[in-house]
Design a protein around this motif. Structure first.
Motif, PDB file in Angstrom:
ATOM      1  N   ASP A   5       0.572  -1.129   0.053  1.00  0.00           N
ATOM      2  CA  ASP A   5      -0.067  -0.198  -0.121  1.00  0.00           C
ATOM      3  C   ASP A   5       1.012   1.181   0.122  1.00  0.00           C
ATOM      4  O   ASP A   5       0.242   2.394  -0.065  1.00  0.00           O
ATOM      5  CB  ASP A   5      -0.780   0.028   1.432  1.00  0.00           C
ATOM      6  N   ILE A   6       1.907   1.210   0.120  1.00  0.00           N
ATOM      7  CA  ILE A   6       3.000   2.336   0.642  1.00  0.00           C
ATOM      8  C   ILE A   6       2.817   3.518  -0.698  1.00  0.00           C
ATOM      9  O   ILE A   6       2.566   4.443  -0.526  1.00  0.00           O
ATOM     10  CB  ILE A   6       4.499   2.060   0.784  1.00  0.00           C
ATOM     11  N   ASP A   7       2.996   3.165  -1.966  1.00  0.00           N
ATOM     12  CA  ASP A   7       2.880   3.894  -2.955  1.00  0.00           C
ATOM     13  C   ASP A   7       1.381   4.633  -3.152  1.00  0.00           C
ATOM     14  O   ASP A   7       1.458   6.119  -3.247  1.00  0.00           O
ATOM     15  CB  ASP A   7       3.241   3.270  -4.356  1.00  0.00           C
ATOM     16  N   THR A   8       0.495   3.922  -2.862  1.00  0.00           N
ATOM     17  CA  THR A   8      -1.011   4.574  -3.013  1.00  0.00           C
ATOM     18  C   THR A   8      -0.880   5.374  -1.597  1.00  0.00           C
ATOM     19  O   THR A   8      -1.808   6.445  -2.082  1.00  0.00           O
ATOM     20  CB  THR A   8      -1.907   3.205  -2.594  1.00  0.00           C
ATOM     21  N   VAL A   9      -0.525   5.140  -0.557  1.00  0.00           N
ATOM     22  CA  VAL A   9      -0.531   5.845   0.600  1.00  0.00           C
ATOM     23  C   VAL A   9       0.179   7.364   0.313  1.00  0.00           C
ATOM     24  O   VAL A   9      -0.479   8.295   0.696  1.00  0.00           O
ATOM     25  CB  VAL A   9      -0.203   5.027   1.711  1.00  0.00           C
TER      26      VAL A   9
END
Length: 139
Positions: free
Chosen positions: A13-17
């Motif tokens: 999820d890091i890029d989306t966050v």
């Protein structure tokens, strides 16, 4: 509309966050990068809570507990989804986490000039603590 689905973030999820925070969060943090969020998720996999509606990320909060205090950071709700209970649902999930860990009081980092955020925090029962100031030193 029903409450959003709340779940813990994963490394995937890091890029989306990070993209979400650029659109929905006020201000930036020294840790708003791949390494910072990966370190958070790796150290405390239940700290970064995500709110989703139909698989779309609509809100975040970091609910960190250091064994002494419960800290809340990065409460952010996408502008198109504000005033629909997303912040309330995220804070309720954070408070449930804190209670399960033995936490006694939550404290939040809130920008002084962010009046809409003040209203959201107040609506969830939080109050400004006028006796304290934040002191920082970048490392």
């Amino acid at each position: 509309m029903s409450d959003p689905h709340i779940r813990c973030a994963t490394r995937s999820d890091i890029d989306t966050v990070l993209r979400f925070w650029r659109d929905a969060a006020e201000g930036t943090s020294i840790s708003d990068d791949q390494d910072g969020v990966a370190r958070l998720v790796g150290r405390d996999p239940e700290a970064l809570l995500l709110a989703e509606w139909d698989g779309e990320l609509v809100g975040t909060v970091i609910a960190g507990f250091d064994g002494w205090r419960c800290h809340l950071y990065r409460l952010a709700v996408h502008p198109a989804h504000r005033r629909r209970g997303v912040a309330r649902a995220l804070l309720a999930a954070a408070e449930k986490r804190f209670a399960a860990l033995g936490g006694r009081r939550g404290d939040a980092m809130v920008l002084d000039d962010n009046a809409p955020a003040h209203r959201a925090w107040e609506a969830s029962g939080y109050r400004r603590e006028a006796r304290w100031s934040r002191w920082v030193k970048p490392l």
